[in-house]
Design a protein around this motif. Structure first.
Motif, PDB file in Angstrom:
ATOM      1  N   ARG A  88      55.419  -7.103  11.405  1.00 37.44           N
ATOM      2  CA  ARG A  88      54.027  -6.916  12.029  1.00 37.44           C
ATOM      3  C   ARG A  88      53.077  -7.352  10.989  1.00 37.44           C
ATOM      4  O   ARG A  88      53.118  -7.708   9.843  1.00 37.44           O
ATOM      5  CB  ARG A  88      53.557  -5.503  12.454  1.00 37.44           C
ATOM      6  CG  ARG A  88      53.774  -4.676  11.202  1.00 37.44           C
ATOM      7  CD  ARG A  88      53.462  -3.166  11.658  1.00 37.44           C
ATOM      8  NE  ARG A  88      54.102  -2.813  12.732  1.00 37.44           N
ATOM      9  CZ  ARG A  88      55.427  -2.082  12.716  1.00 37.44           C
ATOM     10  NH1 ARG A  88      55.753  -1.990  11.488  1.00 37.44           N
ATOM     11  NH2 ARG A  88      56.130  -1.614  13.969  1.00 37.44           N
ATOM     12  N   ARG A  99      56.251 -14.812  10.131  1.00 39.45           N
ATOM     13  CA  ARG A  99      57.721 -14.855  10.993  1.00 39.45           C
ATOM     14  C   ARG A  99      58.578 -15.209   9.973  1.00 39.45           C
ATOM     15  O   ARG A  99      59.825 -14.658   9.842  1.00 39.45           O
ATOM     16  CB  ARG A  99      57.587 -15.472  12.138  1.00 39.45           C
ATOM     17  CG  ARG A  99      56.597 -14.731  13.276  1.00 39.45           C
ATOM     18  CD  ARG A  99      56.807 -15.368  14.488  1.00 39.45           C
ATOM     19  NE  ARG A  99      56.038 -14.674  15.602  1.00 39.45           N
ATOM     20  CZ  ARG A  99      54.737 -15.235  15.834  1.00 39.45           C
ATOM     21  NH1 ARG A  99      54.155 -16.113  15.174  1.00 39.45           N
ATOM     22  NH2 ARG A  99      54.122 -14.434  16.976  1.00 39.45           N
ATOM     23  N   LEU A 112      50.509 -16.560  11.263  1.00 40.94           N
ATOM     24  CA  LEU A 112      51.803 -15.970  11.787  1.00 40.94           C
ATOM     25  C   LEU A 112      53.111 -16.520  11.859  1.00 40.94           C
ATOM     26  O   LEU A 112      54.038 -15.725  11.627  1.00 40.94           O
ATOM     27  CB  LEU A 112      51.374 -15.662  13.316  1.00 40.94           C
ATOM     28  CG  LEU A 112      49.876 -14.764  13.879  1.00 40.94           C
ATOM     29  CD1 LEU A 112      49.700 -14.658  15.354  1.00 40.94           C
ATOM     30  CD2 LEU A 112      50.077 -13.439  13.407  1.00 40.94           C
ATOM     31  N   ARG A 113      52.889 -17.899  11.677  1.00 37.92           N
ATOM     32  CA  ARG A 113      54.218 -18.413  11.652  1.00 37.92           C
ATOM     33  C   ARG A 113      54.895 -18.188  10.218  1.00 37.92           C
ATOM     34  O   ARG A 113      56.090 -17.965   9.978  1.00 37.92           O
ATOM     35  CB  ARG A 113      54.190 -20.003  11.730  1.00 37.92           C
ATOM     36  CG  ARG A 113      53.878 -20.422  13.121  1.00 37.92           C
ATOM     37  CD  ARG A 113      53.876 -21.938  13.484  1.00 37.92           C
ATOM     38  NE  ARG A 113      52.967 -22.662  12.786  1.00 37.92           N
ATOM     39  CZ  ARG A 113      51.756 -22.844  13.473  1.00 37.92           C
ATOM     40  NH1 ARG A 113      51.480 -22.662  14.618  1.00 37.92           N
ATOM     41  NH2 ARG A 113      50.930 -23.588  12.831  1.00 37.92           N
ATOM     42  N   CYS A 130      49.388  -6.333  15.049  1.00 39.22           N
ATOM     43  CA  CYS A 130      49.906  -7.236  15.734  1.00 39.22           C
ATOM     44  C   CYS A 130      51.655  -7.082  15.517  1.00 39.22           C
ATOM     45  O   CYS A 130      51.997  -7.704  14.364  1.00 39.22           O
ATOM     46  CB  CYS A 130      49.526  -8.570  16.039  1.00 39.22           C
ATOM     47  SG  CYS A 130      50.389  -9.792  16.993  1.00 39.22           S
ATOM     48  N   ILE A 134      54.933  -8.897  15.532  1.00 43.96           N
ATOM     49  CA  ILE A 134      55.263 -10.510  15.434  1.00 43.96           C
ATOM     50  C   ILE A 134      56.777 -10.634  15.402  1.00 43.96           C
ATOM     51  O   ILE A 134      57.404 -11.849  15.606  1.00 43.96           O
ATOM     52  CB  ILE A 134      54.690 -11.213  14.452  1.00 43.96           C
ATOM     53  CG1 ILE A 134      55.053 -10.854  13.023  1.00 43.96           C
ATOM     54  CG2 ILE A 134      53.214 -11.269  14.276  1.00 43.96           C
ATOM     55  CD1 ILE A 134      54.864 -11.504  11.799  1.00 43.96           C
ATOM     56  N   VAL A 192      54.004 -11.845  22.293  1.00 41.37           N
ATOM     57  CA  VAL A 192      52.777 -11.231  22.682  1.00 41.37           C
ATOM     58  C   VAL A 192      52.401 -11.429  24.022  1.00 41.37           C
ATOM     59  O   VAL A 192      52.395 -12.576  24.600  1.00 41.37           O
ATOM     60  CB  VAL A 192      51.656 -11.881  21.799  1.00 41.37           C
ATOM     61  CG1 VAL A 192      50.486 -11.334  22.273  1.00 41.37           C
ATOM     62  CG2 VAL A 192      51.936 -11.710  20.180  1.00 41.37           C
ATOM     63  N   GLU A 241      54.867 -17.041  22.014  1.00 46.70           N
ATOM     64  CA  GLU A 241      55.409 -16.613  21.025  1.00 46.70           C
ATOM     65  C   GLU A 241      55.593 -17.848  19.970  1.00 46.70           C
ATOM     66  O   GLU A 241      55.526 -18.964  20.653  1.00 46.70           O
ATOM     67  CB  GLU A 241      56.942 -16.146  21.262  1.00 46.70           C
ATOM     68  CG  GLU A 241      57.430 -15.308  20.178  1.00 46.70           C
ATOM     69  CD  GLU A 241      58.986 -14.567  20.697  1.00 46.70           C
ATOM     70  OE1 GLU A 241      59.216 -13.980  19.734  1.00 46.70           O
ATOM     71  OE2 GLU A 241      59.214 -14.890  21.782  1.00 46.70           O
ATOM     72  N   GLN A 257      47.412 -18.903  13.929  1.00 47.93           N
ATOM     73  CA  GLN A 257      48.625 -19.253  14.071  1.00 47.93           C
ATOM     74  C   GLN A 257      49.401 -19.614  13.029  1.00 47.93           C
ATOM     75  O   GLN A 257      50.575 -19.423  12.930  1.00 47.93           O
ATOM     76  CB  GLN A 257      48.642 -20.206  15.437  1.00 47.93           C
ATOM     77  CG  GLN A 257      48.256 -19.358  16.550  1.00 47.93           C
ATOM     78  CD  GLN A 257      48.872 -18.206  17.277  1.00 47.93           C
ATOM     79  OE1 GLN A 257      50.036 -18.204  16.887  1.00 47.93           O
ATOM     80  NE2 GLN A 257      48.019 -17.581  17.992  1.00 47.93           N
TER      81      GLN A 257
END
Length: 303
Positions: free
Chosen positions: A105, A99, A95-96, A142, A144, A148, A271, A92
Motif C-alpha cells: 500500500r 509495486r 504506483l508502478r 491506497c 496496490i 482499484v 490495475e 501512476q
C-alpha cells in the motif's frame, strides 16, 4: 482546453536532477502556495524515488516522490500544465515503482483541493482533516496489491488516460460503440493522440461490437484514426458470442488495464504492473480480434 504540448514521465536521478526537481517544487510550493523553504526541503529527499515530467524541450514541468515507507509526496505540476493529465501520469509512475518494490500500500497527505483527484485514483481517507505547513490536508491510503475500483465517469476517464499513458508500443481497446462520455472525452482523446504521435511504432487495436452506431454518432476518435491509419486498426466483432460479450477493456503492453464487466457502465477495475492479469485479458481480446472483420467503412475520410 488543449494541452500545451507533449510531455514524458521519467524516473529521476536525485543527484543529477536535483536542480530540476527543486525548480518545480519551489515554483509551486514556496512561491505559489507560501510554504516555508525550510519545510519544503528536507533530509528525506535523497532517500526517495523521484519522478519528473518533462516537456518536449526537456524542461521540468512536474514532479513527485515516493519515500521508502510508501508515502507519496511533493506532488507538484506547474500552473500552465495542470488539468492535462500530468499529475495522473506522475502518480501512476510512482504506483508502478511502489509495486515493483513490493509495497502492499501507499499513503499520502492530500491537500484539501486535491482530495477528489486522489479519490478517483483509488485512495481512501484515513482520519480527519489536519493542517500542515498552513494548508488543510487529509491522510489517504491506497492498496496496490489488488485492483482499484472505478465507480463513476470521472474515475473512468482517469483510469483510461492512465492506461494509455502507461503503454509503450501497443494498446488494445474493446468497446461496443466507443462509449460516449469516455472515448470522446478531451483528456482521453489527447492521451491517445499523444501516444499515437510519440514515435517508436505505436499500434492501437480497437475492437467494436457496433460499427454502425459509431458511424452514425460520428465519434471523434474515428477522426483521429483516419488521420493516423498506420497507428489505428479498427475491427468489428462478427462471431455471435463476441457480439454479445458485455465486457469493455483498455489494456497496454506494460501490464496496465481498465476492465468493465458491463461495458455500458463505467464501473469496473483498473490495475498497473499486473502483467499476468493483463496477459490473460489480452489473450481473450486477441482471439476475438482474429475472428473480427476490418471496419473499412470507418476508414474513409468525411464520415
Amino acid at each position: 482546453m488543449s494541452a500545451p504540448g507533449p510531455y514524458q514521465i521519467v524516473e529521476a536521478d536525485y543527484g543529477s536532477d536535483q536542480a530540476a526537481l527543486r525548480a518545480v517544487r519551489e515554483a509551486v510550493f514556496i512561491r505559489e502556495q507560501g510554504v516555508p523553504a525550510e519545510l519544503e526541503l528536507d533530509a528525506l529527499d535523497p532517500r526517495c524515488r523521484h519522478v519528473l515530467a518533462r516537456d518536449a524541450a526537456g524542461t521540468a514541468i512536474g514532479t513527485a516522490r515516493l519515500a521508502p515507507d510508501g508515502r507519496i509526496g511533493r506532488m507538484a505540476v506547474l500552473d500552465g500544465w495542470r488539468a492535462h493529465g500530468v499529475g495522473s501520469a506522475l502518480l501512476q509512475a510512482l504506483l508502478r515503482i511502489a509495486r515493483q518494490d513490493g509495497l502492499p500500500r501507499v499513503g499520502l497527505h492530500a491537500q484539501e483541493t486535491a482530495i477528489d483527484f486522489y479519490r478517483r485514483h483509488g485512495f481512501s481517507p484515513v482520519g480527519e482533516r489536519f493542517e500542515e505547513a498552513g494548508i488543510v490536508h487529509l491522510a489517504m491510503q491506497c492498496r496496490i496489491d489488488r485492483p482499484v475500483a472505478v465507480e463513476d465517469r470521472p474515475a473512468a476517464v482517469v483510469a483510461t488516460v492512465a492506461v494509455v499513458a502507461a503503454a509503450r508500443r501497443q494498446l488494445a481497446i474493446h468497446s461496443r460503440a466507443l462509449d460516449p462520455g469516455l472515448y470522446d472525452h478531451p483528456r482521453v482523446l489527447e492521451a491517445l493522440r499523444r501516444f499515437a504521435v510519440a514515435g517508436g511504432g505505436p499500434q492501437v487495436r480497437i475492437l467494436l461490437q457496433d460499427a454502425m452506431a459509431v458511424q452514425r454518432a460520428q465519434a471523434p476518435l474515428i477522426a483521429l484514426c483516419q488521420r493516423l491509419p498506420s497507428v489505428f486498426a479498427l475491427r468489428e466483432a462478427g462471431d455471435p458470442v463476441d457480439r454479445e460479450n458485455p465486457v469493455a477493456l483498455v489494456a497496454s503492453d506494460t501490464g496496465s488495464y481498465y476492465l468493465r464487466p458491463l461495458g455500458h457502465r463505467f464501473e469496473g477495475e483498473t490495475e498497473h504492473g499486473a502483467r499476468a492479469r493483463t496477459r490473460q485479458l489480452l489473450r481473450a481480446f486477441d482471439e476475438a480480434w482474429e475472428r473480427a472483420r476490418p471496419c473499412t467503412e470507418l476508414r474513409a475520410l468525411g464520415l
